[in-house]
Design a protein around this motif. Structure first.
Motif, short mmCIF file in Angstrom:
data_model
loop_
_atom_site.label_atom_id
_atom_site.label_comp_id
_atom_site.label_asym_id
_atom_site.label_seq_id
_atom_site.Cartn_x
_atom_site.Cartn_y
_atom_site.Cartn_z
N SER A 75 -7.65 -11.73 -15.60
CA SER A 75 -6.94 -10.38 -16.34
C SER A 75 -5.40 -10.48 -15.64
N LEU A 76 -5.18 -10.81 -14.40
CA LEU A 76 -4.20 -10.53 -13.70
C LEU A 76 -2.94 -11.91 -14.03
N GLY A 77 -3.48 -12.91 -14.73
CA GLY A 77 -3.00 -13.90 -14.94
C GLY A 77 -2.33 -14.82 -14.17
N VAL A 78 -3.43 -15.04 -13.24
CA VAL A 78 -3.06 -15.88 -12.08
C VAL A 78 -3.79 -17.37 -12.14
N ASN A 79 -3.25 -18.35 -11.80
CA ASN A 79 -3.91 -19.75 -12.18
C ASN A 79 -4.97 -19.84 -11.35
N ILE A 80 -6.08 -20.35 -11.77
CA ILE A 80 -7.33 -20.80 -10.91
C ILE A 80 -7.75 -21.99 -11.00
N VAL A 81 -8.19 -22.82 -9.95
CA VAL A 81 -8.25 -24.27 -9.94
C VAL A 81 -9.59 -24.43 -9.49
N GLY A 82 -10.35 -23.53 -8.99
CA GLY A 82 -11.74 -23.91 -8.59
C GLY A 82 -12.45 -22.32 -8.75
N LEU A 154 -7.56 -6.38 -5.44
CA LEU A 154 -7.11 -7.74 -5.83
C LEU A 154 -5.81 -7.76 -6.53
N GLY A 155 -5.41 -6.81 -6.88
CA GLY A 155 -4.04 -6.51 -7.38
C GLY A 155 -3.12 -6.71 -6.32
N LYS A 156 -3.50 -6.03 -5.26
CA LYS A 156 -2.70 -5.91 -4.01
C LYS A 156 -2.49 -7.39 -3.45
N LEU A 157 -3.66 -8.21 -3.53
CA LEU A 157 -3.64 -9.34 -2.71
C LEU A 157 -2.74 -10.33 -3.56
N LEU A 158 -2.74 -10.17 -5.03
CA LEU A 158 -2.35 -11.03 -5.67
C LEU A 158 -0.69 -10.41 -5.84
N LYS A 160 0.27 -8.01 -7.63
CA LYS A 160 0.20 -7.60 -9.00
C LYS A 160 -0.47 -5.98 -8.92
N GLU A 161 -0.12 -5.10 -7.96
CA GLU A 161 -0.77 -3.95 -7.75
C GLU A 161 -0.52 -3.02 -9.11
N ASN A 162 0.74 -3.10 -9.63
CA ASN A 162 1.18 -2.16 -10.65
C ASN A 162 0.45 -2.53 -11.98
N GLU A 163 0.39 -4.08 -11.99
CA GLU A 163 -0.32 -4.34 -13.43
C GLU A 163 -1.82 -4.06 -13.41
N ALA A 164 -2.36 -3.91 -12.07
CA ALA A 164 -3.86 -3.69 -11.90
C ALA A 164 -3.99 -2.21 -12.04
N LYS A 165 -3.19 -1.38 -11.37
CA LYS A 165 -3.61 -0.17 -11.59
C LYS A 165 -3.02 0.45 -13.20
N GLU A 166 -2.31 -0.23 -13.91
CA GLU A 166 -1.88 0.23 -15.04
C GLU A 166 -3.25 -0.07 -16.13
N TRP A 167 -3.92 -1.39 -15.96
CA TRP A 167 -5.15 -1.65 -16.68
C TRP A 167 -6.20 -0.71 -16.22
N VAL A 168 -6.42 -0.16 -15.04
CA VAL A 168 -7.55 0.90 -14.54
C VAL A 168 -7.42 1.94 -15.48
N GLU A 169 -6.29 2.38 -15.63
CA GLU A 169 -5.76 3.59 -16.00
C GLU A 169 -6.15 3.89 -17.34
N GLY A 170 -5.83 2.61 -18.12
CA GLY A 170 -5.85 2.43 -19.47
C GLY A 170 -7.37 2.52 -20.04
N PHE A 171 -8.15 1.56 -19.11
CA PHE A 171 -9.42 1.43 -19.29
C PHE A 171 -10.34 2.48 -19.07
N LYS A 172 -9.77 3.32 -18.03
CA LYS A 172 -10.65 4.76 -18.02
C LYS A 172 -10.67 5.61 -19.17
N ALA A 173 -9.23 5.76 -19.68
CA ALA A 173 -9.10 6.32 -20.73
C ALA A 173 -9.92 6.08 -22.19
#
Length: 312
Positions: A75-82, A154-158, A160-173
């Motif tokens: 969801s946060l658009g980060v590349n995964i290899v495994g 996980l947004g903080k770790l990657l 991308k905290e702002n993107e994560a918070k934006e998704w959370v607020e949108g989904f809750k609504a």
């Protein structure tokens, strides 16, 4: 002489101004660099993990997941290899993970070959020390925080905290709005039961054990039957026999169903006589992948519930 002197003076003023502006720009740039965290300048950030601060890439490019948080990273658009076997076999992620390797906390050589720059694991994963020697390794305790807070972490770790918070607020609504619409249609007192058949066992779930329970009970504020509250709310789930299922059945049933699981109980008279069954109020949801609580899965489940309860 005056004609020559005036242009000369004008040119001199312009040169002094340009040099001054260039010096200010350079000073401003140097000031910003000095004020920026040293970690960001070196391409890393310090993440406050459960086990203390850990230096991780500011922009990770090759992430390995051993923990089930795959959908969050997608969801946060980060590349995964495994990824772990559960994620790899999850049909919800089939397209995103088609070229991603399956790994485990014991396949260390394979992980080394994938050259990860960040590993995300569970607190109960094996070989954490050895994994940490391969790449920065961050662990999470499953269920320590709620599913939305977990996504922000996980947004903080990657980075991308702002993107994560934006998704959370949108989904809750979205989920809360859908809940209001559903309650208006089925009634404020209507009850919903979430069950699952897996490995010859039958389960009923509380309000925080995936399978859409967080959406139905927390966000949509739908009610669960008293028997479910009594037996499943505290622990999160309860194992029961098909014979007593009518005691737990609400006005509506969400059935997390695996294609290869034993669902012969659905052919019994006991099951067929449950009011929700007789009234065609059983909604069968794909069981494979329903145990995840990430944005990709949650959006899929929200769409399923809106279609099931509202027909849209």
């Amino acid at each position: 002489m005056k004609k020559i002197l005036v242009p000369f003076i004008l040119l001199l003023v312009l040169l002094i101004s340009a040099c001054s502006n260039g010096s200010e720009v350079k000073e401003d740039k140097n000031k910003k660099e000095a004020e920026a965290p040293k970690e960001e300048q070196s391409g890393t950030i310090t993440y406050q993990s459960e086990n203390g601060p850990i230096e991780v890439p500011a922009n990770p490019q090759r992430v390995i997941l051993l923990s089930g948080y795959t959908g969050n990273v997608i969801s946060l658009g980060v590349n995964i290899v495994g990824v772990d076997v559960w994620s790899k076999n999850n049909p919800t992620f089939a397209e995103e993970l088609k070229d991603v390797e399956e790994v485990s906390d014991e396949s260390l050589e394979k992980i080394i070959e994938l050259e990860p720059d960040l590993i995300i694991a569970g607190s109960t994963s094996k070989n954490i020390d050895k994994l940490s020697e391969i790449a920065p390794t961050v662990t999470y305790t499953w269920g320590k925080v709620d599913y939305l807070t977990q996504h922000i972490e996980l947004g903080k770790l990657l980075n991308k905290e702002n993107e994560a918070k934006e998704w959370v607020e949108g989904f809750k609504a979205q989920a809360e709005a859908a809940g209001e619409e559903i309650r208006a249609k089925i009634g404020e007192d209507a009850t919903v039961t979430v069950i699952e058949g897996y490995d010859k066992q039958l389960y009923v779930f509380g309000d925080n054990w995936a399978r859409g329970t967080e959406i139905l009970y927390q966000s949509m504020k739908l009610k669960m039957p008293e028997k479910v509250k009594e037996m499943a709310l505290k622990e999160g789930y309860y194992t029961l026999s098909a014979e007593v299922l009518p005691e737990f059945a609400g006005d509506y049933i969400v059935f997390s169903k695996y294609a290869d699981a034993d669902s012969s109980f659905q052919e019994t008279e006991t099951y067929k006589n449950i009011p929700a069954v007789k009234n065609n109020r059983v909604f069968e949801m794909e069981g494979n992948g329903a145990s995840f609580t990430d944005p990709v899965t949650l959006e899929k489940q929200l769409a399923f519930f809106k279609e099931s309860f509202l027909g849209n």
